[in-house]
Design a protein around this motif. Structure first.
Motif, PDB file in Angstrom:
ATOM      1  N   PHE A 143       0.842  -1.202   0.000  1.00 47.01           N
ATOM      2  CA  PHE A 143       0.000   0.000   0.000  1.00 47.01           C
ATOM      3  C   PHE A 143       0.870   1.242   0.000  1.00 47.01           C
ATOM      4  O   PHE A 143       1.877   1.304   0.689  1.00 47.01           O
ATOM      5  CB  PHE A 143      -0.864  -0.018   1.270  1.00 47.01           C
ATOM      6  CG  PHE A 143      -1.494   1.301   1.591  1.00 47.01           C
ATOM      7  CD1 PHE A 143      -2.554   1.775   0.829  1.00 47.01           C
ATOM      8  CD2 PHE A 143      -1.032   2.070   2.646  1.00 47.01           C
ATOM      9  CE1 PHE A 143      -3.133   2.997   1.118  1.00 47.01           C
ATOM     10  CE2 PHE A 143      -1.608   3.294   2.939  1.00 47.01           C
ATOM     11  CZ  PHE A 143      -2.656   3.754   2.175  1.00 47.01           C
ATOM     12  N   GLU A 144       0.480   2.237  -0.802  1.00 46.97           N
ATOM     13  CA  GLU A 144       1.193   3.519  -0.768  1.00 46.97           C
ATOM     14  C   GLU A 144       0.202   4.650  -0.592  1.00 46.97           C
ATOM     15  O   GLU A 144      -0.775   4.752  -1.337  1.00 46.97           O
ATOM     16  CB  GLU A 144       1.968   3.721  -2.070  1.00 46.97           C
ATOM     17  CG  GLU A 144       3.140   2.761  -2.195  1.00 46.97           C
ATOM     18  CD  GLU A 144       4.112   3.212  -3.267  1.00 46.97           C
ATOM     19  OE1 GLU A 144       4.533   4.386  -3.231  1.00 46.97           O
ATOM     20  OE2 GLU A 144       4.402   2.382  -4.132  1.00 46.97           O
ATOM     21  N   PHE A 145       0.480   5.525   0.375  1.00 48.49           N
ATOM     22  CA  PHE A 145      -0.446   6.629   0.661  1.00 48.49           C
ATOM     23  C   PHE A 145      -0.702   7.489  -0.575  1.00 48.49           C
ATOM     24  O   PHE A 145      -1.808   7.945  -0.791  1.00 48.49           O
ATOM     25  CB  PHE A 145       0.094   7.503   1.795  1.00 48.49           C
ATOM     26  CG  PHE A 145      -0.233   6.961   3.153  1.00 48.49           C
ATOM     27  CD1 PHE A 145      -1.465   7.219   3.738  1.00 48.49           C
ATOM     28  CD2 PHE A 145       0.674   6.179   3.853  1.00 48.49           C
ATOM     29  CE1 PHE A 145      -1.788   6.714   4.991  1.00 48.49           C
ATOM     30  CE2 PHE A 145       0.367   5.669   5.098  1.00 48.49           C
ATOM     31  CZ  PHE A 145      -0.866   5.934   5.675  1.00 48.49           C
ATOM     32  N   LYS A 146       0.333   7.698  -1.403  1.00 53.10           N
ATOM     33  CA  LYS A 146       0.153   8.638  -2.508  1.00 53.10           C
ATOM     34  C   LYS A 146      -0.872   8.122  -3.532  1.00 53.10           C
ATOM     35  O   LYS A 146      -1.451   8.905  -4.266  1.00 53.10           O
ATOM     36  CB  LYS A 146       1.490   8.953  -3.177  1.00 53.10           C
ATOM     37  CG  LYS A 146       2.176   7.811  -3.880  1.00 53.10           C
ATOM     38  CD  LYS A 146       3.418   8.347  -4.583  1.00 53.10           C
ATOM     39  CE  LYS A 146       4.366   7.338  -5.166  1.00 53.10           C
ATOM     40  NZ  LYS A 146       4.004   5.999  -5.433  1.00 53.10           N
ATOM     41  N   ASN A 147      -1.117   6.806  -3.535  1.00 50.43           N
ATOM     42  CA  ASN A 147      -2.134   6.269  -4.448  1.00 50.43           C
ATOM     43  C   ASN A 147      -3.549   6.381  -3.887  1.00 50.43           C
ATOM     44  O   ASN A 147      -4.522   6.096  -4.570  1.00 50.43           O
ATOM     45  CB  ASN A 147      -1.846   4.799  -4.768  1.00 50.43           C
ATOM     46  CG  ASN A 147      -0.531   4.637  -5.490  1.00 50.43           C
ATOM     47  OD1 ASN A 147      -0.081   5.570  -6.146  1.00 50.43           O
ATOM     48  ND2 ASN A 147       0.092   3.474  -5.365  1.00 50.43           N
ATOM     49  N   PHE A 148      -3.642   6.743  -2.620  1.00 52.53           N
ATOM     50  CA  PHE A 148      -4.962   6.877  -1.979  1.00 52.53           C
ATOM     51  C   PHE A 148      -5.025   8.222  -1.257  1.00 52.53           C
ATOM     52  O   PHE A 148      -5.005   8.273  -0.028  1.00 52.53           O
ATOM     53  CB  PHE A 148      -5.204   5.735  -0.985  1.00 52.53           C
ATOM     54  CG  PHE A 148      -5.397   4.401  -1.652  1.00 52.53           C
ATOM     55  CD1 PHE A 148      -6.675   3.935  -1.969  1.00 52.53           C
ATOM     56  CD2 PHE A 148      -4.303   3.609  -1.985  1.00 52.53           C
ATOM     57  CE1 PHE A 148      -6.851   2.710  -2.599  1.00 52.53           C
ATOM     58  CE2 PHE A 148      -4.474   2.380  -2.618  1.00 52.53           C
ATOM     59  CZ  PHE A 148      -5.749   1.930  -2.921  1.00 52.53           C
ATOM     60  N   PRO A 149      -5.081   9.313  -2.023  1.00 54.55           N
ATOM     61  CA  PRO A 149      -5.029  10.627  -1.376  1.00 54.55           C
ATOM     62  C   PRO A 149      -6.232  10.898  -0.476  1.00 54.55           C
ATOM     63  O   PRO A 149      -6.139  11.705   0.437  1.00 54.55           O
ATOM     64  CB  PRO A 149      -4.998  11.607  -2.555  1.00 54.55           C
ATOM     65  CG  PRO A 149      -5.464  10.831  -3.734  1.00 54.55           C
ATOM     66  CD  PRO A 149      -5.159   9.402  -3.482  1.00 54.55           C
ATOM     67  N   SER A 150      -7.360  10.192  -0.699  1.00 54.34           N
ATOM     68  CA  SER A 150      -8.448  10.432   0.244  1.00 54.34           C
ATOM     69  C   SER A 150      -9.071   9.126   0.722  1.00 54.34           C
ATOM     70  O   SER A 150      -9.495   8.291  -0.075  1.00 54.34           O
ATOM     71  CB  SER A 150      -9.481  11.393  -0.364  1.00 54.34           C
ATOM     72  OG  SER A 150     -10.512  10.714  -0.964  1.00 54.34           O
ATOM     73  N   LEU A 151      -9.040   8.989   2.021  1.00 49.80           N
ATOM     74  CA  LEU A 151      -9.725   7.865   2.660  1.00 49.80           C
ATOM     75  C   LEU A 151     -10.986   8.450   3.285  1.00 49.80           C
ATOM     76  O   LEU A 151     -10.919   9.438   4.013  1.00 49.80           O
ATOM     77  CB  LEU A 151      -8.834   7.230   3.734  1.00 49.80           C
ATOM     78  CG  LEU A 151      -7.527   6.616   3.228  1.00 49.80           C
ATOM     79  CD1 LEU A 151      -6.724   6.037   4.393  1.00 49.80           C
ATOM     80  CD2 LEU A 151      -7.769   5.535   2.178  1.00 49.80           C
ATOM     81  N   THR A 152     -12.149   7.871   2.975  1.00 51.22           N
ATOM     82  CA  THR A 152     -13.414   8.482   3.408  1.00 51.22           C
ATOM     83  C   THR A 152     -14.130   7.605   4.436  1.00 51.22           C
ATOM     84  O   THR A 152     -13.934   6.389   4.478  1.00 51.22           O
ATOM     85  CB  THR A 152     -14.348   8.689   2.202  1.00 51.22           C
ATOM     86  OG1 THR A 152     -14.615   7.408   1.622  1.00 51.22           O
ATOM     87  CG2 THR A 152     -13.722   9.603   1.164  1.00 51.22           C
ATOM     88  N   PHE A 153     -14.948   8.251   5.244  1.00 56.95           N
ATOM     89  CA  PHE A 153     -15.689   7.561   6.310  1.00 56.95           C
ATOM     90  C   PHE A 153     -17.096   8.143   6.393  1.00 56.95           C
ATOM     91  O   PHE A 153     -17.265   9.361   6.322  1.00 56.95           O
ATOM     92  CB  PHE A 153     -14.962   7.740   7.652  1.00 56.95           C
ATOM     93  CG  PHE A 153     -13.533   7.277   7.572  1.00 56.95           C
ATOM     94  CD1 PHE A 153     -13.224   5.934   7.759  1.00 56.95           C
ATOM     95  CD2 PHE A 153     -12.505   8.165   7.246  1.00 56.95           C
ATOM     96  CE1 PHE A 153     -11.910   5.494   7.630  1.00 56.95           C
ATOM     97  CE2 PHE A 153     -11.196   7.718   7.112  1.00 56.95           C
ATOM     98  CZ  PHE A 153     -10.899   6.384   7.309  1.00 56.95           C
ATOM     99  N   GLU A 154     -18.093   7.284   6.497  1.00 52.75           N
ATOM    100  CA  GLU A 154     -19.474   7.768   6.645  1.00 52.75           C
ATOM    101  C   GLU A 154     -20.286   6.746   7.431  1.00 52.75           C
ATOM    102  O   GLU A 154     -19.928   5.563   7.481  1.00 52.75           O
ATOM    103  CB  GLU A 154     -20.125   8.011   5.273  1.00 52.75           C
ATOM    104  CG  GLU A 154     -20.187   6.772   4.394  1.00 52.75           C
ATOM    105  CD  GLU A 154     -20.636   7.063   2.960  1.00 52.75           C
ATOM    106  OE1 GLU A 154     -21.828   7.306   2.775  1.00 52.75           O
ATOM    107  OE2 GLU A 154     -19.786   7.011   2.050  1.00 52.75           O
ATOM    108  N   ALA A 155     -21.388   7.215   8.020  1.00 54.36           N
ATOM    109  CA  ALA A 155     -22.251   6.303   8.779  1.00 54.36           C
ATOM    110  C   ALA A 155     -22.953   5.349   7.813  1.00 54.36           C
ATOM    111  O   ALA A 155     -23.212   5.695   6.659  1.00 54.36           O
ATOM    112  CB  ALA A 155     -23.287   7.112   9.562  1.00 54.36           C
TER     113      ALA A 155
END
Ligand code: NAD
Ligand code: MG
Length: 383
Positions: A286-298
């Protein structure tokens, strides 16, 4: 000393990935037992390729086919559920990977735990149906249960080395499945082909439908309760569509740990088989730069009612989770045969939870009977 591994359900999604893990680490593991339900062809192929000492085909009508194909291979061939149970209770292996799907996985896991064995548990239904009895067996026989489910592996990895009582709550992440954001007017028409298209994971059919309906996350709440000895209030769910954070633990001082990685079941399978060691591998990183946004919702439990029903069953306790699981197994099978609609699955599960008599402290036999009774009731709602 190599660990001798028994893979129960070797022809499934978890089973085949476990074979890759074992093959990649021949210095650590040797295969003792492979089992399949009815896919004799694949079991024979696996036996010839991976050379276990024993195989079990639980569908007895396939015994001759398997036995004939493996005659001369020095591999013992067994058939039937009783053989699954007998070998699970035998001394022939060190760790059993429980990767049979559904209630069918309960009896062999119990047989292993009764002998104080180490079980790497993929079969979450075992803990949903009879979590209280299974947990008692683990402590009574000094057995070990190591989670394989990615969320529970994440939590397990977060709490390794922490003191008992250090956990304030856990947060299970849910991908949301292929229907994330959809509403009932859309879901009423969805068919199995669409529901089987999971955005992040490739898995067996049953768990893929459970992921689309969010029942999977409900089952996982109950699984977590028993695995980690939690109160219902300590278990939360959050939708995280990217499936990078596999779950989180918040400790009593407010600190939070998360376990992260690309979605690949081989990692939790390898972790469980090799525990307490971490083993080098060539899995994609896993590389952070490939996932610039991690999202969370109910989670939308008004639309995905299975998650609400599972939570209700968890709080109710007794045989309610067993009823939930049995009804769910029947409706998922019917949905896969185009016999019930996607939303109808929740209606039938809810009716079963209302109609099956509540037992506060069931015995193992009560659970077995409750499973049979609920399956018959759920089937009666299906035309
Ligand atoms: P699958 O359908 O791909 O494979 C199921 C296996 O169980 C097969 O080997 C089959 O032969 C065997 N089996 C089925 N019915 C049986 C019966 N009546 N008696 C004996 N054996 C039987 O399922 P899967 O996706 O590999 O899932 C296995 C378990 O692992 C499930 O409990 C699932 O919830 C859990 N799990 C799976 C994943 C995943 O990525 N696939 C992730 C987390 C947890
Ligand atoms: Mg999971």
């Amino acid at each position: 000393m190599k660990k001798r591994v028994a893979i129960y359900g070797s022809t499934g999604s978890i089973g085949t990935q476990a074979l890759d893990v074992v093959e990649a680490h021949a210095d650590l593991f040797e295969l003792e037992i492979l089992t399949a339900h009815s896919n004799a062809g694949l079991l024979i192929q696996q036996a010839k390729k991976y050379r276990p000492n024993m195989v079990v085909i639980s569908d007895e009508s396939k015994y001759e086919q398997v036995n004939d194909a493996l005659s001369g291979d020095h591999i013992k061939v067994f058939a039937g559920e009783k053989s699954l149970i007998d070998l699970a209770g035998s001394d022939s292996y060190d760790i059993l990977l429980a990767a049979i799907v559904g209630f069918a996985g309960l009896s062999s896991t119990i047989a292993a735990l009764q002998q104080g064995k180490t079980v790497a548990l993929a079969n979450k239904e075992t803990l949903v149906v009879a979590g209280d009895i299974v947990s008692e067996l683990v402590s009574k026989h000094h057995a070990s249960l190591i989670p394989v489910d990615s969320e529970h592996s994440a939590i397990f990895q977060c709490i390794v080395g922490e003191a008992a009582g250090a956990v304030e709550k856990i947060v299970l992440t849910a991908s949301g499945g292929p229907f994330l954001g959809k509403k009932p007017n859309y879901l009423i028409n969805v068919k199995k082909d669409h529901a089987l298209q999971h955005p992040n994971w490739t898995m067996g059919a049953k768990i893929t439908i459970d992921s689309a309906s969010l029942m999977n996350k409900g089952l996982e709440m109950i699984e977590a309760k028993w695995l980690f000895g939690l109160q219902n209030e300590q278990i939360e769910v959050i939708v995280h569509a990217q499936s990078i954070i596999h779950s989180m633990v918040q400790f009593v001082d407010g600190s939070m740990k998360a376990q992260m990685g690309l979605p690949d079941m081989k990692l939790p399978i390898q972790y469980a088989l090799a525990f307490p060691h971490r083993v080098q591998n060539d899995f994609k990183r896993f590389e952070f730069k490939n996932f610039p946004s991690l999202t969370f919702e109910a989670a939308d439990t008004k639309t995905f009612r299975n998650l609400a029903l599972a939570k209700e069953a968890m709080y109710k306790g007794g045989n309610a989770p067993c009823v939930l699981n049995a009804a769910n197994e029947v409706v998922v099978d019917a949905f896969l045969k185009n016999k019930v609609g996607f939303l109808e699955m929740s209606d039938i599960i809810e009716s079963c939870l209302e109609k099956v008599a509540f037992i506060e402290k069931p015995t193992l036999n009560d659970y077995v009977l409750c499973n049979t009774e609920t399956r018959a009731l759920a089937s009666s709602f299906i035309k």
